[in-house]
Each structure stands twice: as structure tokens, then as C-alpha cells.
Design a protein around this motif. Structure first.
Motif, PDB file in Angstrom:
ATOM      1  N   ARG A  19       0.841  -1.197   0.000  1.00  0.00           N
ATOM      2  CA  ARG A  19       0.000   0.000   0.000  1.00  0.00           C
ATOM      3  C   ARG A  19       0.876   1.248   0.000  1.00  0.00           C
ATOM      4  O   ARG A  19       1.836   1.325   0.745  1.00  0.00           O
ATOM      5  CB  ARG A  19      -0.867   0.025   1.253  1.00  0.00           C
ATOM      6  CG  ARG A  19      -1.847  -1.122   1.371  1.00  0.00           C
ATOM      7  CD  ARG A  19      -2.533  -1.140   2.731  1.00  0.00           C
ATOM      8  NE  ARG A  19      -3.211   0.097   3.050  1.00  0.00           N
ATOM      9  CZ  ARG A  19      -4.486   0.356   2.782  1.00  0.00           C
ATOM     10  NH1 ARG A  19      -5.231  -0.557   2.203  1.00  0.00           N
ATOM     11  NH2 ARG A  19      -5.035   1.500   3.105  1.00  0.00           N
ATOM     12  N   ASP A  21       0.262   4.884   0.974  1.00  0.00           N
ATOM     13  CA  ASP A  21      -0.705   5.772   1.606  1.00  0.00           C
ATOM     14  C   ASP A  21       0.019   6.807   2.454  1.00  0.00           C
ATOM     15  O   ASP A  21       1.236   6.965   2.332  1.00  0.00           O
ATOM     16  CB  ASP A  21      -1.709   4.962   2.434  1.00  0.00           C
ATOM     17  CG  ASP A  21      -1.047   4.050   3.461  1.00  0.00           C
ATOM     18  OD1 ASP A  21       0.095   4.335   3.897  1.00  0.00           O
ATOM     19  OD2 ASP A  21      -1.672   3.044   3.838  1.00  0.00           O
ATOM     20  N   ASP A  51      -1.294  -2.833  -4.053  1.00  0.00           N
ATOM     21  CA  ASP A  51      -2.702  -3.142  -3.784  1.00  0.00           C
ATOM     22  C   ASP A  51      -3.579  -1.906  -3.662  1.00  0.00           C
ATOM     23  O   ASP A  51      -4.776  -1.954  -3.925  1.00  0.00           O
ATOM     24  CB  ASP A  51      -2.823  -3.945  -2.474  1.00  0.00           C
ATOM     25  CG  ASP A  51      -2.051  -5.237  -2.515  1.00  0.00           C
ATOM     26  OD1 ASP A  51      -2.054  -5.899  -3.568  1.00  0.00           O
ATOM     27  OD2 ASP A  51      -1.429  -5.588  -1.494  1.00  0.00           O
ATOM     28  N   TYR A  52      -2.969  -0.790  -3.233  1.00  0.00           N
ATOM     29  CA  TYR A  52      -3.763   0.399  -2.911  1.00  0.00           C
ATOM     30  C   TYR A  52      -2.882   1.626  -3.018  1.00  0.00           C
ATOM     31  O   TYR A  52      -1.703   1.589  -2.646  1.00  0.00           O
ATOM     32  CB  TYR A  52      -4.301   0.278  -1.480  1.00  0.00           C
ATOM     33  CG  TYR A  52      -4.989   1.517  -0.963  1.00  0.00           C
ATOM     34  CD1 TYR A  52      -6.311   1.801  -1.295  1.00  0.00           C
ATOM     35  CD2 TYR A  52      -4.308   2.408  -0.144  1.00  0.00           C
ATOM     36  CE1 TYR A  52      -6.933   2.943  -0.824  1.00  0.00           C
ATOM     37  CE2 TYR A  52      -4.930   3.554   0.341  1.00  0.00           C
ATOM     38  CZ  TYR A  52      -6.236   3.812  -0.006  1.00  0.00           C
ATOM     39  OH  TYR A  52      -6.859   4.943   0.455  1.00  0.00           O
ATOM     40  N   ILE A  53      -3.434   2.731  -3.539  1.00  0.00           N
ATOM     41  CA  ILE A  53      -2.735   4.008  -3.536  1.00  0.00           C
ATOM     42  C   ILE A  53      -3.725   5.092  -3.121  1.00  0.00           C
ATOM     43  O   ILE A  53      -4.854   5.138  -3.621  1.00  0.00           O
ATOM     44  CB  ILE A  53      -2.073   4.319  -4.893  1.00  0.00           C
ATOM     45  CG1 ILE A  53      -1.166   5.553  -4.792  1.00  0.00           C
ATOM     46  CG2 ILE A  53      -3.110   4.456  -6.002  1.00  0.00           C
ATOM     47  CD1 ILE A  53      -0.213   5.709  -5.960  1.00  0.00           C
ATOM     48  N   SER A  54      -3.318   5.927  -2.178  1.00  0.00           N
ATOM     49  CA  SER A  54      -4.165   7.023  -1.698  1.00  0.00           C
ATOM     50  C   SER A  54      -3.721   8.328  -2.345  1.00  0.00           C
ATOM     51  O   SER A  54      -2.760   8.368  -3.120  1.00  0.00           O
ATOM     52  CB  SER A  54      -4.041   7.142  -0.175  1.00  0.00           C
ATOM     53  OG  SER A  54      -2.763   7.674   0.164  1.00  0.00           O
ATOM     54  N   ALA A  83      -7.679  -1.959  -8.552  1.00  0.00           N
ATOM     55  CA  ALA A  83      -8.126  -0.734  -7.891  1.00  0.00           C
ATOM     56  C   ALA A  83      -7.159   0.420  -8.130  1.00  0.00           C
ATOM     57  O   ALA A  83      -7.590   1.583  -8.226  1.00  0.00           O
ATOM     58  CB  ALA A  83      -8.290  -0.981  -6.388  1.00  0.00           C
ATOM     59  N   VAL A  84      -5.875   0.116  -8.251  1.00  0.00           N
ATOM     60  CA  VAL A  84      -4.885   1.177  -8.497  1.00  0.00           C
ATOM     61  C   VAL A  84      -5.140   1.805  -9.872  1.00  0.00           C
ATOM     62  O   VAL A  84      -5.097   3.031 -10.022  1.00  0.00           O
ATOM     63  CB  VAL A  84      -3.448   0.624  -8.383  1.00  0.00           C
ATOM     64  CG1 VAL A  84      -2.420   1.686  -8.763  1.00  0.00           C
ATOM     65  CG2 VAL A  84      -3.188   0.118  -6.963  1.00  0.00           C
ATOM     66  N   VAL A  87      -8.029   4.196  -9.600  1.00  0.00           N
ATOM     67  CA  VAL A  87      -7.643   5.467  -8.971  1.00  0.00           C
ATOM     68  C   VAL A  87      -6.920   6.357  -9.983  1.00  0.00           C
ATOM     69  O   VAL A  87      -7.177   7.562 -10.059  1.00  0.00           O
ATOM     70  CB  VAL A  87      -6.769   5.229  -7.720  1.00  0.00           C
ATOM     71  CG1 VAL A  87      -6.165   6.529  -7.213  1.00  0.00           C
ATOM     72  CG2 VAL A  87      -7.579   4.558  -6.620  1.00  0.00           C
TER      73      VAL A  87
END
Length: 112
Positions: A19, A21, A51-54, A83-84, A87
Motif C-alpha cells: 500500500r 498511503d 494493492d492500494y494508492i491514496s 483498484a490502483v 484510482v
């Protein structure tokens, strides 16, 4: 988040795992900043295991991208999915950086 780097002939491949974030983005900025300070200017950022980027992660990517551009270098993105990728599409980041389906494709493209 884990960051792995591998020096290739035309660029440094930076693999970001996990991640990105508010807690981990500063580490990304610090690591890439140190490589830039050491003279690296061409990067391929491999997001295949991200998996994830904020928004903090996007900001870190933008900050390092601007540094690289100011040195006439190149920052290419590879393996963006799930999901990335969503975004990136929603935020418009998909148009800000050259995106490639694989690290191999990015290495074969024109680098600064």
C-alpha cells in the motif's frame, strides 16, 4: 509497503509492493529522492504488486516525477491494474505519466 530496486541498462526499476498511503508515501519519496540525488534520472515504477494508492501516494508520485522531469529524465509506470488503475483513471494520473503493460515494454520505450 516494500520497495525493491533493480538497475537495468536504461533505467532503475522500482517495484512498489503493498500500500502507498499517508504512512508509507514518505518512504517512497525518501528512497526515490536519494536515488535521484545519487544521479539516477530514468525510472520505471512497477505497480504490479501495489494493492492500494491514496491521494498521499499520488502526491508522492507527482513530486518525484517533477524532480525527474527537471533533470530531463523519465518516469514510466508499468503493470498498473485493479483498484490502483481505477484510482489513476479517476484522478487523471493516467494521462500524466507514460503507462506500459509491463516493465519489459517500458524498458523498450524511449527513455530520456
Amino acid at each position: 509497503m516494500d520497495i525493491q530496486t533493480k538497475k537495468e541498462s536504461r533505467a532503475t526499476v522500482v517495484t512498489v509492493i503493498g500500500r502507498m498511503d499517508a504512512l508509507t508515501a514518505p518512504e517512497y519519496e525518501t528512497r526515490l529522492g536519494a536515488m535521484i540525488d545519487d544521479g539516477e534520472k530514468n525510472f520505471i515504477i512497477d505497480f504490479g504488486q501495489l494493492d492500494y494508492i491514496s491521494s498521499a501516494g499520488l502526491r508522492a508520485l507527482l513530486t518525484t516525477g517533477k524532480k525527474v522531469k527537471s533533470l530531463s529524465g523519465a518516469m514510466l509506470l508499468a503493470n498498473i491494474g485493479g483498484a490502483v488503475k481505477d484510482v489513476f483513471a479517476i484522478s487523471g494520473f493516467g494521462t500524466m505519466f507514460p503507462m506500459h503493460d509491463s516493465v519489459h515494454d517500458a524498458l523498450g520505450s524511449a527513455l530520456g
